[in-house]
Motif scaffolding. Structure first.
Motif, mmCIF file in Angstrom:
data_model
loop_
_atom_site.group_PDB
_atom_site.id
_atom_site.type_symbol
_atom_site.label_atom_id
_atom_site.label_comp_id
_atom_site.label_asym_id
_atom_site.label_seq_id
_atom_site.Cartn_x
_atom_site.Cartn_y
_atom_site.Cartn_z
ATOM 1 N N ALA A 132 0.745 -1.360 0.062
ATOM 2 C CA ALA A 132 -0.048 -0.038 -0.015
ATOM 3 C C ALA A 132 0.876 1.245 0.055
ATOM 4 O O ALA A 132 0.594 2.362 -0.968
ATOM 5 N N MET A 133 1.856 1.280 0.851
ATOM 6 C CA MET A 133 2.880 2.326 0.680
ATOM 7 C C MET A 133 3.611 2.356 -0.694
ATOM 8 O O MET A 133 3.874 3.552 -0.940
ATOM 9 N N GLU A 134 4.099 1.405 -1.205
ATOM 10 C CA GLU A 134 4.737 1.134 -2.302
ATOM 11 C C GLU A 134 4.052 1.943 -3.471
ATOM 12 O O GLU A 134 4.433 2.644 -4.275
ATOM 13 N N LEU A 135 2.499 1.348 -3.558
ATOM 14 C CA LEU A 135 1.763 2.116 -4.562
ATOM 15 C C LEU A 135 1.473 3.726 -4.384
ATOM 16 O O LEU A 135 1.493 4.270 -5.546
ATOM 17 N N CYS A 136 1.663 4.223 -3.054
ATOM 18 C CA CYS A 136 1.579 5.470 -2.832
ATOM 19 C C CYS A 136 2.915 6.280 -3.545
ATOM 20 O O CYS A 136 2.823 7.342 -4.100
ATOM 21 N N VAL A 137 3.932 5.697 -3.402
ATOM 22 C CA VAL A 137 5.248 6.016 -3.821
ATOM 23 C C VAL A 137 5.200 6.225 -5.406
ATOM 24 O O VAL A 137 5.729 7.017 -5.887
ATOM 25 N N TRP A 138 4.814 5.019 -6.126
ATOM 26 C CA TRP A 138 4.582 5.168 -7.592
ATOM 27 C C TRP A 138 3.764 6.221 -7.837
ATOM 28 O O TRP A 138 3.880 6.740 -8.826
ATOM 29 N N GLN A 139 2.500 6.326 -7.423
ATOM 30 C CA GLN A 139 1.563 7.538 -7.392
ATOM 31 C C GLN A 139 2.508 8.876 -7.297
ATOM 32 O O GLN A 139 2.234 9.738 -8.367
ATOM 33 N N ASP A 149 13.673 8.739 -10.558
ATOM 34 C CA ASP A 149 14.629 7.761 -10.157
ATOM 35 C C ASP A 149 14.493 6.932 -8.806
ATOM 36 O O ASP A 149 15.308 6.333 -8.492
ATOM 37 N N THR A 150 13.377 7.500 -8.083
ATOM 38 C CA THR A 150 13.261 6.884 -6.779
ATOM 39 C C THR A 150 12.795 5.472 -7.044
ATOM 40 O O THR A 150 12.059 5.032 -7.822
ATOM 41 N N ASP A 151 13.539 4.596 -5.903
ATOM 42 C CA ASP A 151 13.339 3.315 -5.952
ATOM 43 C C ASP A 151 12.023 3.264 -4.840
ATOM 44 O O ASP A 151 12.378 3.027 -3.767
ATOM 45 N N PRO A 152 11.078 2.781 -5.336
ATOM 46 C CA PRO A 152 9.808 2.545 -4.127
ATOM 47 C C PRO A 152 9.986 1.575 -3.192
ATOM 48 O O PRO A 152 9.786 1.729 -2.211
ATOM 49 N N GLU A 153 10.621 0.474 -3.810
ATOM 50 C CA GLU A 153 10.946 -0.396 -2.731
ATOM 51 C C GLU A 153 11.766 -0.096 -1.758
ATOM 52 O O GLU A 153 11.583 -0.609 -0.447
ATOM 53 N N GLN A 154 13.000 0.569 -2.181
ATOM 54 C CA GLN A 154 13.844 1.158 -1.221
ATOM 55 C C GLN A 154 13.214 1.911 -0.146
ATOM 56 O O GLN A 154 13.477 2.075 1.076
ATOM 57 N N LEU A 155 12.574 3.065 -0.877
ATOM 58 C CA LEU A 155 11.916 3.796 -0.026
ATOM 59 C C LEU A 155 10.972 3.471 1.052
ATOM 60 O O LEU A 155 10.898 3.775 2.156
ATOM 61 N N ILE A 159 11.080 3.460 5.035
ATOM 62 C CA ILE A 159 9.862 3.871 5.946
ATOM 63 C C ILE A 159 9.545 2.809 7.082
ATOM 64 O O ILE A 159 9.452 3.113 8.251
ATOM 65 N N TYR A 160 9.570 1.568 6.492
ATOM 66 C CA TYR A 160 9.055 0.499 7.416
ATOM 67 C C TYR A 160 10.195 0.269 8.523
ATOM 68 O O TYR A 160 9.748 0.090 9.466
ATOM 69 N N ALA A 161 11.353 0.619 8.152
ATOM 70 C CA ALA A 161 12.300 0.627 8.970
ATOM 71 C C ALA A 161 12.077 1.536 10.492
ATOM 72 O O ALA A 161 12.513 1.234 11.559
ATOM 73 N N LEU A 162 11.542 2.666 9.935
ATOM 74 C CA LEU A 162 11.241 3.585 10.939
ATOM 75 C C LEU A 162 10.092 3.366 11.925
ATOM 76 O O LEU A 162 10.243 3.383 13.294
ATOM 77 N N ILE A 163 9.268 2.523 11.239
ATOM 78 C CA ILE A 163 7.990 1.949 12.208
ATOM 79 C C ILE A 163 8.639 0.903 13.023
ATOM 80 O O ILE A 163 8.082 0.834 14.213
ATOM 81 N N LEU A 164 9.463 0.071 12.597
ATOM 82 C CA LEU A 164 9.861 -1.026 13.444
ATOM 83 C C LEU A 164 10.867 -0.429 14.745
ATOM 84 O O LEU A 164 10.582 -0.634 15.777
#
Length: 203
Positions: A132-139, A149-155, A159-164
């Motif tokens: 869901a977050m990755e879709l937002c990045v693509w959008q 050139d943003t890598d959605p998976e890396q971004l 972000i998920y690392a912050l939540i952890l």
């Protein structure tokens, strides 16, 4: 049938409450029966096995997570605004959620190395969250809110690392400034991928 469904839902809700504090492996028919003031056989009749009970708890959390995080974010316009919303509601679920932090994260320590249906169900929930977050990045890329050139998976990984880290600092270390740190770090991550002035102009 309605009464049966109501009773089943009440049992699963209580089971989720117990599991969120004690762990999914610690959940048993006996402890649940005691909490519900029911017989063990009465609880067993609703699920048939310990595995079915645990799977029902995870599916219940899927629904709760939808209500807390996904559904309110769908009212926000696509792109960076929705990504910010997903992150904000994820933060709320971790810090102020009614199930002692994010159940997905707390369950990971129990099932990250053990294959089986519970791990599969847990993985499905986490992947749905991250996609869901990755879709937002693509959008956001399509809307020129993030660099092409943003890598959605890396971004999303960042972000998920912050939540952890937020759950670790909030629940384990009991730090009081975790939300502020997480939100500031989130904005710094976005700034690295935003065209000039876009990040600050998109609420």
């Amino acid at each position: 049938m309605g009464k049966v469904n109501f009773a089943h839902d009440a049992i699963v809700h209580q089971a989720l409450h117990i599991a969120s504090h004690s762990g999914l492996e610690a959940l048993s028919m006996g402890s649940l029966a005691e909490a519900m003031k029911m017989s063990k056989s009465g609880v067993f009749s609703h699920f048939g096995s310990q595995l079915n009970l645990q799977l029902a708890v995870l599916k219940k959390y899927h629904c709760e997570f939808d209500k807390q995080v996904f559904q309110p974010s769908m009212f926000v316009r696509p792109g960076l605004s929705r990504l910010r919303s997903l992150f904000s509601y994820s933060v709320q679920a971790v810090v102020f959620g009614k199930f002692a932090g994010c159940f997905y994260i707390s369950c990971a320590a129990e099932y990250d190395n053990g294959p089986g249906p519970i791990r599969n169900e847990l993985v499905n929930g986490v992947l749905r969250w991250r996609r869901a977050m990755e879709l937002c990045v693509w959008q956001a890329i399509d809307l020129d809110q993030l660099q092409a050139d943003t890598d959605p998976e890396q971004l999303v990984f960042d972000i998920y690392a912050l939540i952890l880290a937020l759950q670790h600092d909030t629940c384990l270390l009991e730090k009081t400034n975790s939300i502020t740190r997480a939100k500031e770090a989130f904005e710094r991550i976005l700034e690295q991928h935003c065209p000039e002035k876009v990040c600050t102009s998109v609420p």
